[in-house]
Design a protein around this motif. Structure first.
Motif, short mmCIF file in Angstrom:
data_model
loop_
_atom_site.label_atom_id
_atom_site.label_comp_id
_atom_site.label_asym_id
_atom_site.label_seq_id
_atom_site.Cartn_x
_atom_site.Cartn_y
_atom_site.Cartn_z
N LEU A 174 0.64 -1.13 -0.02
CA LEU A 174 0.11 -0.11 0.03
C LEU A 174 0.86 1.30 0.11
O LEU A 174 0.50 2.25 -0.80
N SER A 175 2.01 1.31 0.94
CA SER A 175 2.60 2.20 0.77
C SER A 175 3.67 2.77 -0.69
O SER A 175 3.82 3.90 -0.84
N GLU A 176 3.76 1.78 -1.46
CA GLU A 176 4.17 1.83 -2.69
C GLU A 176 3.03 2.60 -3.78
O GLU A 176 3.56 3.30 -4.64
N GLU A 199 -7.48 -0.34 1.52
CA GLU A 199 -6.94 -1.56 1.36
C GLU A 199 -8.19 -2.52 0.59
O GLU A 199 -8.11 -3.36 -0.32
N ASN A 200 -9.33 -2.36 1.20
CA ASN A 200 -10.62 -3.02 0.68
C ASN A 200 -10.82 -2.55 -0.55
O ASN A 200 -11.25 -3.30 -1.64
N GLU A 201 -10.82 -1.27 -1.12
CA GLU A 201 -11.12 -0.75 -2.34
C GLU A 201 -10.08 -1.37 -3.45
O GLU A 201 -10.44 -1.55 -4.66
N LEU A 202 -8.75 -1.46 -3.05
CA LEU A 202 -7.76 -1.74 -4.04
C LEU A 202 -7.97 -3.25 -4.42
O LEU A 202 -8.09 -3.52 -5.32
N GLU A 203 -8.31 -4.09 -3.22
CA GLU A 203 -8.70 -5.54 -3.52
C GLU A 203 -9.84 -5.60 -4.37
O GLU A 203 -9.71 -6.50 -5.34
#
Length: 151
Positions: free
Chosen positions: A42-44, A70-74
């Protein structure tokens, strides 16, 4: 012994590999995609601090928005995998296909597929085989096909 589906899609959160099997069940890669949302930290992906909440008494900001992000990215990654699968099935013009994905995301991938793609899905394996050699993927499919009855 029943023949295996002509297309096998192997996926995890960060990568998708699709194989086309010939008559002798020898795999040939027809798609190999990587998804930054699933394979990078996530930090990248998020480097600025816009929108972060200040923390009193310390330097820096709180990570109050970390879990929704994180949920949205998944979800984005799962959607991208499903869209790629749909494209592969359409381009390869197959009536049957198989999906190999870790159990943590397997159901989500299937749920994001259109009805037509789900109806053609004849063999499912809930394992993480993305880094396995193609011969191991085919062998896992043979074992699963022997255990299950599929069309």
């Amino acid at each position: 012994m029943k023949t295996l589906p002509p297309i096998v899609v192997v996926a995890d959160r960060g990568r998708l590999i699709a194989y086309r099997l010939d008559e002798a069940d020898r795999p040939r890669v027809v798609a190999n995609e990587e998804f930054a949302e699933g394979s990078r930290k996530l930090s990248e992906l998020v480097t600025d601090q816009a929108g972060a909440f200040p923390v009193s008494g310390s330097i820096g900001t709180a990570s109050a928005e970390r879990l929704p992000l994180e949920n949205e990215l998944e979800i984005r990654c799962i959607r991208a995998i499903a869209e790629n699968i749909q494209t592969i099935i359409r381009e390869e013009k197959v009536g049957r296909w198989a999906l190999v994905a870790p159990s943590q995301i397997h159901r989500a991938i299937v749920d994001h597929l259109p009805k037509e793609a789900r109806e053609c899905l004849v063999l499912q394996i809930k394992r993480d085989l993305i880094n396995s050699p193609s011969k191991d993927v085919v062998e896992a499919m043979r074992r699963a096909a022997q255990e299950k009855s599929y069309a």
